[in-house]
Design an enzyme around this catalytic site. Structure first.
Site, PDB file in Angstrom:
ATOM      1  N   CYS A  71     -95.787 -27.557   5.606  1.00 55.67           N
ATOM      2  CA  CYS A  71     -95.582 -28.633   6.093  1.00 55.67           C
ATOM      3  C   CYS A  71     -96.614 -28.326   7.520  1.00 55.67           C
ATOM      4  O   CYS A  71     -96.349 -26.894   8.301  1.00 55.67           O
ATOM      5  CB  CYS A  71     -93.629 -28.947   6.230  1.00 55.67           C
ATOM      6  SG  CYS A  71     -93.972 -30.130   7.827  1.00 55.67           S
ATOM      7  N   CYS A  74     -94.370 -28.372  10.910  1.00 59.50           N
ATOM      8  CA  CYS A  74     -93.444 -26.773  10.490  1.00 59.50           C
ATOM      9  C   CYS A  74     -93.696 -25.495  11.445  1.00 59.50           C
ATOM     10  O   CYS A  74     -94.923 -25.859  12.041  1.00 59.50           O
ATOM     11  CB  CYS A  74     -93.062 -25.914   9.807  1.00 59.50           C
ATOM     12  SG  CYS A  74     -91.788 -27.271   8.386  1.00 59.50           S
ATOM     13  N   HIS A 136     -87.250 -28.478   9.622  1.00 61.25           N
ATOM     14  CA  HIS A 136     -87.661 -28.904   9.107  1.00 61.25           C
ATOM     15  C   HIS A 136     -86.993 -30.392   8.078  1.00 61.25           C
ATOM     16  O   HIS A 136     -86.795 -31.494   7.998  1.00 61.25           O
ATOM     17  CB  HIS A 136     -88.586 -28.595   8.025  1.00 61.25           C
ATOM     18  CG  HIS A 136     -88.985 -29.409   7.212  1.00 61.25           C
ATOM     19  ND1 HIS A 136     -90.424 -30.396   6.832  1.00 61.25           N
ATOM     20  CD2 HIS A 136     -88.567 -29.952   5.742  1.00 61.25           C
ATOM     21  CE1 HIS A 136     -90.710 -30.386   6.028  1.00 61.25           C
ATOM     22  NE2 HIS A 136     -90.037 -30.819   5.686  1.00 61.25           N
ATOM     23  N   ASN A 176     -91.083 -43.525  12.506  1.00 60.59           N
ATOM     24  CA  ASN A 176     -91.041 -44.016  11.560  1.00 60.59           C
ATOM     25  C   ASN A 176     -90.088 -43.167  10.731  1.00 60.59           C
ATOM     26  O   ASN A 176     -90.175 -41.767  10.566  1.00 60.59           O
ATOM     27  CB  ASN A 176     -91.796 -44.281  10.483  1.00 60.59           C
ATOM     28  CG  ASN A 176     -92.606 -45.301  11.392  1.00 60.59           C
ATOM     29  OD1 ASN A 176     -92.196 -46.363  11.886  1.00 60.59           O
ATOM     30  ND2 ASN A 176     -94.314 -45.020  11.004  1.00 60.59           N
ATOM     31  N   HIS A 187     -90.442 -34.530   7.951  1.00 65.51           N
ATOM     32  CA  HIS A 187     -89.953 -33.201   9.113  1.00 65.51           C
ATOM     33  C   HIS A 187     -89.902 -34.279  10.626  1.00 65.51           C
ATOM     34  O   HIS A 187     -90.905 -35.267  10.724  1.00 65.51           O
ATOM     35  CB  HIS A 187     -91.311 -32.412   9.610  1.00 65.51           C
ATOM     36  CG  HIS A 187     -91.064 -31.049  10.711  1.00 65.51           C
ATOM     37  ND1 HIS A 187     -90.418 -29.871  10.186  1.00 65.51           N
ATOM     38  CD2 HIS A 187     -90.439 -31.791  11.802  1.00 65.51           C
ATOM     39  CE1 HIS A 187     -90.675 -29.498  11.229  1.00 65.51           C
ATOM     40  NE2 HIS A 187     -90.247 -30.198  12.371  1.00 65.51           N
ATOM     41  N   HIS A 189     -90.086 -36.382  12.874  1.00 68.23           N
ATOM     42  CA  HIS A 189     -90.978 -36.285  13.874  1.00 68.23           C
ATOM     43  C   HIS A 189     -91.462 -38.505  14.477  1.00 68.23           C
ATOM     44  O   HIS A 189     -91.724 -39.169  13.778  1.00 68.23           O
ATOM     45  CB  HIS A 189     -92.581 -36.591  13.732  1.00 68.23           C
ATOM     46  CG  HIS A 189     -93.244 -36.591  12.531  1.00 68.23           C
ATOM     47  ND1 HIS A 189     -92.812 -37.033  10.364  1.00 68.23           N
ATOM     48  CD2 HIS A 189     -94.165 -37.824  12.269  1.00 68.23           C
ATOM     49  CE1 HIS A 189     -93.391 -37.769  10.849  1.00 68.23           C
ATOM     50  NE2 HIS A 189     -94.655 -38.351  11.280  1.00 68.23           N
ATOM     51  N   GLN A 191     -94.543 -40.662  16.663  1.00 68.60           N
ATOM     52  CA  GLN A 191     -95.569 -41.136  16.963  1.00 68.60           C
ATOM     53  C   GLN A 191     -95.491 -42.352  18.651  1.00 68.60           C
ATOM     54  O   GLN A 191     -94.294 -42.416  19.136  1.00 68.60           O
ATOM     55  CB  GLN A 191     -96.416 -41.558  16.292  1.00 68.60           C
ATOM     56  CG  GLN A 191     -96.420 -40.790  14.910  1.00 68.60           C
ATOM     57  CD  GLN A 191     -97.682 -42.089  13.947  1.00 68.60           C
ATOM     58  OE1 GLN A 191     -98.516 -42.004  13.940  1.00 68.60           O
ATOM     59  NE2 GLN A 191     -96.995 -41.978  13.248  1.00 68.60           N
TER      60      GLN A 191
END
Length: 361
Positions: A71, A74, A136, A176, A187, A189, A191
Site C-alpha cells: 500500500c 502506509c 491501513h 471516497n 487505506h 484517505h 483528497q
C-alpha cells in the site's frame, strides 16, 4: 498541532500534521528513485452546457488495488518505501502523483481545432491526498474526536494554502470510500481538489442562493437549517454548533448534510469550538451509516465551500455525504433519468432514510 513540510524524491510536497508537540521531528528522507511527475491536463468548455470538462489521460496508469503489504499510503518499512517516508504518522497530506489538475500546467487558452467553438485551457490546479491515519485497516468512523479535529485543521490549512494559488477558483476536500464507489486504494484517505473554475454544482447553488437572498433577504441554507431543526423529522444528529439531517429532497438512498449553525464561507473560518463539535457530530453520523446495513457503508463525503474569489458572501459551508447502497446487497445505479437528464428518482423518502439512521442508535 505540529505542522512539518517536507519533499518527496520527485519534488512533491508532503506535509505532516501531528497532534502532539512531543512528536519527534519529521526528518525521514524519501529514498525512492522516482521520475518527475508527468501530468498533462487540459480543460474544455462544453458548448452546450457551459461546463468545463477535464482531460487527464495520464491517470490511466495510476496505482490500482495493490496488495496491503504494498500500500503506497502506509508508513514506509525497511525494503518497502511508500509515499510516506516516516515509520508512523498521524495525518499526512501530499501532492498526488497522478493529478487530475496540475499546478505547473502550461499552455495557452485556445479553441479546439482553431474553430472558435470549444474553448480549451491548461488544466491548472492542484490535487492532494489526505491520509487520516497510518492504520491501513482503519476508517474515518473509527477515528477519535481528537484525530478528526486534526483532520479538520489539515483541511483548513490546505484550503487556505490552495486558495492563495493564482488561477485556482474553488477548493473541494472529499473522501471516497468503498469499492462500490470506485476506490482503488483501501487505506483510509481522502483528497483535495483545487479547481481552475467554479464547479457546476456550486454555480447552481450560488444562483439559487442569490435569488433567494434578493427575494427574502436571508440565506436559503439558513432557512432550510432552521426549518429542519424546528420540524426535526429528518434530523439525525445535533451538537451545539452543527446539525446533521437528511435533505428534504434527498437524491440518494443514504443522504446526509452536516451544516454549521453559523454562516461561514469555508473551513478556515470555523472556530476551535465549531471544529471540535463537528468531530463529535460527524462521528455520530458515520457510525450510524455503518450500522445501517451492518457493514461498512460505501460513500462519498465532500465539503461545499464558497469559491475562492467570488460570491463568498453567498456561501454557507456544509458537508454532504451520500451512498449508492440502497440495500445490504443492492446498488442504486444512475441510469437513464439520472445520468441522461440529471433527474433523480429516489426509492425511499427522506423521512424514511432519517428514521432508519436514527433507529441505528
Amino acid at each position: 498541532m505540529r505542522r512539518t513540510l517536507r519533499h518527496l524524491a520527485d519534488g512533491r510536497e508532503i506535509i505532516y500534521f501531528d497532534e502532539g508537540d512531543d512528536t519527534p521531528p519529521r526528518t525521514a528522507e524519501d529514498t525512492r528513485d522516482l521520475p518527475a511527475v508527468a501530468a498533462s491536463s487540459e480543460i474544455r468548455l462544453d458548448p452546450l452546457t457551459g461546463e468545463w470538462v477535464a482531460m487527464a489521460a495520464h491517470r490511466q496508469t495510476r496505482t490500482y488495488k495493490p496488495p496491503a503489504d504494498l500500500c503506497p499510503l502506509c508508513p514506509s518499512k525497511p525494503g518497502k518505501p511508500s509515499e510516506i517516508p516516516e515509520a508512523d504518522y498521524d495525518v499526512v497530506v501530499f501532492e498526488n502523483r497522478f493529478p487530475s489538475f496540475e499546478e505547473g500546467a502550461t499552455g495557452e487558452r485556445s479553441t479546439l481545432d482553431g474553430l472558435g467553438l470549444v474553448r480549451t485551457a491548461p488544466g491548472k490546479g492542484r490535487c492532494e491526498v489526505v491520509c487520516f491515519t497510518s492504520d491501513h485497516n482503519g476508517s474515518f468512523a473509527g477515528l477519535s474526536p481528537s484525530r478528526v479535529r486534526t483532520v479538520v485543521d489539515a483541511w483548513a490549512d490546505r484550503t487556505a494554502a490552495l486558495s492563495r494559488i493564482d488561477g485556482l477558483e474553488q477548493v473541494f476536500p472529499f473522501e471516497n470510500r468503498g469499492e462500490e464507489i470506485g476506490v482503488t486504494l483501501h487505506h483510509p484517505h481522502g483528497q483535495i481538489y483545487g479547481y481552475p473554475f467554479v464547479t457546476p454544482k456550486t454555480r447552481r447553488m450560488l444562483d439559487v442562493a442569490r435569488a433567494y437572498q434578493a427575494e427574502h433577504g436571508r440565506a436559503v441554507l439558513g432557512d432550510v437549517l432552521a426549518a429542519e431543526r424546528k420540524v426535526g423529522t429528518r434530523v439525525i444528529a445535533e451538537g451545539q454548533y452543527w446539525t446533521a439531517f437528511v435533505p428534504p429532497a434527498a437524491r440518494w438512498p443514504v443522504h446526509v448534510q452536516v451544516v454549521p449553525h453559523r454562516q461561514v464561507p469555508d473551513i478556515p473560518a470555523l472556530t476551535d469550538a465549531e471544529r471540535d463539535d463537528f468531530a463529535e457530530v460527524y462521528l455520530d453520523v458515520l457510525r450510524r451509516c455503518d450500522g445501517l446495513y451492518d457493514r461498512p457503508l460505501p460513500y462519498i463525503a465532500g465539503w461545499h465551500q464558497a469559491p475562492v474569489r467570488i460570491d463568498r458572501e453567498l456561501g454557507w459551508l456544509h458537508l454532504e455525504l451520500f451512498s449508492i447502497l440502497r440495500a445490504p446487497d443492492k446498488l442504486k445505479y444512475l441510469a437513464g433519468s439520472e445520468s441522461g437528464e440529471a433527474v433523480w428518482i429516489n426509492d425511499a423518502t427522506p423521512e424514511q432514510i432519517a428514521e432508519r439512521l436514527r433507529a441505528v442508535g
